[in-house]
Design a protein around this motif. Structure first.
Motif, PDB file in Angstrom:
ATOM      1  N   SER A   1       0.877  -1.173  -0.087  1.00  0.00           N
ATOM      2  CA  SER A   1       0.103  -0.062   0.054  1.00  0.00           C
ATOM      3  C   SER A   1       0.892   1.252   0.154  1.00  0.00           C
TER       4      SER A   1
ATOM      5  N   GLY B   1      -5.712 -10.616   0.947  1.00  0.00           N
ATOM      6  CA  GLY B   1      -4.447 -10.142   0.339  1.00  0.00           C
ATOM      7  C   GLY B   1      -3.606  -9.280   1.355  1.00  0.00           C
TER       8      GLY B   1
ATOM      9  N   SER C   1      -0.557  -3.114   5.023  1.00  0.00           N
ATOM     10  CA  SER C   1      -1.962  -2.385   5.319  1.00  0.00           C
ATOM     11  C   SER C   1      -2.500  -3.208   6.432  1.00  0.00           C
TER      12      SER C   1
ATOM     13  N   ASP D   1      -3.920 -14.533   3.022  1.00  0.00           N
ATOM     14  CA  ASP D   1      -2.757 -14.656   1.723  1.00  0.00           C
ATOM     15  C   ASP D   1      -2.517 -15.981   1.248  1.00  0.00           C
TER      16      ASP D   1
ATOM     17  N   ALA E   1      -8.410 -17.233  -0.293  1.00  0.00           N
ATOM     18  CA  ALA E   1      -9.530 -16.622   0.387  1.00  0.00           C
ATOM     19  C   ALA E   1     -10.728 -17.023  -0.014  1.00  0.00           C
TER      20      ALA E   1
ATOM     21  N   ASP F   1      -8.061  -6.640  -1.087  1.00  0.00           N
ATOM     22  CA  ASP F   1      -6.875  -6.340  -1.811  1.00  0.00           C
ATOM     23  C   ASP F   1      -6.271  -7.372  -2.250  1.00  0.00           C
TER      24      ASP F   1
HETATM   25  C1  LIG Z   1      -1.898  -6.134  -3.836  1.00  0.00           C
HETATM   26  S1  LIG Z   1      -1.329  -7.458  -2.879  1.00  0.00           S
HETATM   27  C2  LIG Z   1      -1.896  -7.140  -1.236  1.00  0.00           C
HETATM   28  C3  LIG Z   1      -0.733  -5.869  -0.512  1.00  0.00           C
HETATM   29  C4  LIG Z   1      -1.393  -5.529   0.927  1.00  0.00           C
HETATM   30  N1  LIG Z   1      -2.694  -5.474   1.238  1.00  0.00           N
HETATM   31  C5  LIG Z   1      -0.646  -4.166   1.177  1.00  0.00           C
HETATM   32  O1  LIG Z   1      -1.450  -3.033   1.034  1.00  0.00           O
HETATM   33  O2  LIG Z   1       0.428  -4.115   1.492  1.00  0.00           O
HETATM   34  C6  LIG Z   1      -2.397  -8.625  -3.135  1.00  0.00           C
HETATM   35  C7  LIG Z   1      -2.078 -10.319  -2.426  1.00  0.00           C
HETATM   36  O3  LIG Z   1      -3.026 -10.886  -2.366  1.00  0.00           O
HETATM   37  C8  LIG Z   1      -2.758 -12.428  -2.435  1.00  0.00           C
HETATM   38  N2  LIG Z   1      -3.692 -13.096  -3.156  1.00  0.00           N
HETATM   39  C9  LIG Z   1      -3.940 -13.346  -4.464  1.00  0.00           C
HETATM   40  N3  LIG Z   1      -5.061 -14.184  -4.703  1.00  0.00           N
HETATM   41  C10 LIG Z   1      -5.528 -14.685  -3.610  1.00  0.00           C
HETATM   42  C11 LIG Z   1      -6.239 -15.520  -3.079  1.00  0.00           C
HETATM   43  N4  LIG Z   1      -7.108 -16.189  -4.010  1.00  0.00           N
HETATM   44  N5  LIG Z   1      -6.389 -15.926  -1.920  1.00  0.00           N
HETATM   45  C12 LIG Z   1      -5.668 -15.188  -1.070  1.00  0.00           C
HETATM   46  N6  LIG Z   1      -4.485 -14.353  -1.352  1.00  0.00           N
HETATM   47  C13 LIG Z   1      -4.543 -14.012  -2.715  1.00  0.00           C
HETATM   48  C14 LIG Z   1      -1.307 -12.458  -3.310  1.00  0.00           C
HETATM   49  O4  LIG Z   1      -0.471 -13.376  -2.672  1.00  0.00           O
HETATM   50  C15 LIG Z   1      -0.885 -10.934  -2.801  1.00  0.00           C
HETATM   51  O5  LIG Z   1       0.349 -11.043  -1.603  1.00  0.00           O
END
Ligand SMILES: C[S@@+](CC[C@H](N)C(=O)[O-])C[C@H]1O[C@@H](n2cnc3c(N)ncnc32)[C@H](O)[C@@H]1O
Length: 214
Positions: free
Chosen positions: A41, A65, A71, A89, A118, A135
């Protein structure tokens, strides 16, 4: 994508809260060691998440996420003293990195990590939420919404990130392999239409939507 000029963007950051030292450290280590550090973020959006969480004062938070935990730590700042934050995650390589920073914060014991998809984990969470931050993978935003809406307390808030998708939500023609743009277009329409929530899209960073359970 930034929708404002660099100068104005800088001015806004300079006149907003400073980034806490722990989050600066987390950012440095993410950039040194983890792939795709731009997913984090970051300073300004993190302060937005923090102040929104403080306004909501949630007892229970769900984050979909986690990435490196930036975040989650921002949202935790607004949590009630005995509150809990669940964060999901799918990437197991991030687990120990997240735990290290959660434990360096005052919220370590209140943050629960869930490793896996998720879509499978949310139905198993036996609790309701005051604040949800979506996210993760953009293609599943609509599914996430449908899974969490019945777990959202009255007056609860859903924050959805990247809803403007670098402006691509305005595109009428997108590449066949681009599944995220049409998914986000559908998601934004759904939030606008669903009578259970009131929704405002904020042009913050890549677009952040606030939806409040009526
Ligand atoms: C944009 S990053 C999150 C950034 C974090 N929220 C931040 O702001 O620091 C997206 C995350 O979603 C996870 N992700 C993607 N698909 C997913 C799923 N189906 N279930 C859980 N996590 C997932 C990825 O591994 C990644 O770490």
């Amino acid at each position: 994508m930034h929708f404002l000029s660099d100068d104005l963007d800088q001015y806004i950051v300079q006149h907003s809260e400073n980034e806490p030292e722990l989050l600066q450290q987390l950012t440095r280590e993410t950039y040194q060691k983890i792939l795709q550090p731009r997913m984090l973020s970051g300073h300004y959006q993190g302060r937005v998440l923090s102040i929104l969480s403080k306004l909501v004062s949630p007892k229970s938070i769900l984050e979909i996420g986690t990435y490196t935990g930036y975040s989650a730590l921002c949202l935790a700042e607004g949590m009630q003293p005995k509150g809990e934050l669940h964060t999901i995650d799918i990437n197991e390589e991030l687990y120990d990195f997240q735990r290290k920073y959660f434990d360096l914060s005052p919220y370590g014991k209140q943050i629960h990590q869930h490793l896996g998809n998720a879509l499978e984990i949310i139905p198993k969470l036996n609790t309701t939420f005051d604040l949800v931050f979506i996210d993760a993978d953009k293609d599943n935003y609509t599914k996430y919404f449908k899974l969490i809406i019945d777990k959202l307390n009255s007056g609860g808030i859903i924050l959805s990130d990247n809803v403007l998708w670098s402006g691509k939500v305005l595109d009428t023609k997108f590449k066949k392999e681009d599944t995220s743009t049409p998914a986000l277009i559908e998601y934004n329409k759904l939030l606008k239409k669903d009578p259970r929530v009131e929704t405002v899209v904020l042009p913050i960073r890549d677009g952040l939507t606030i939806s409040r359970m009526i």
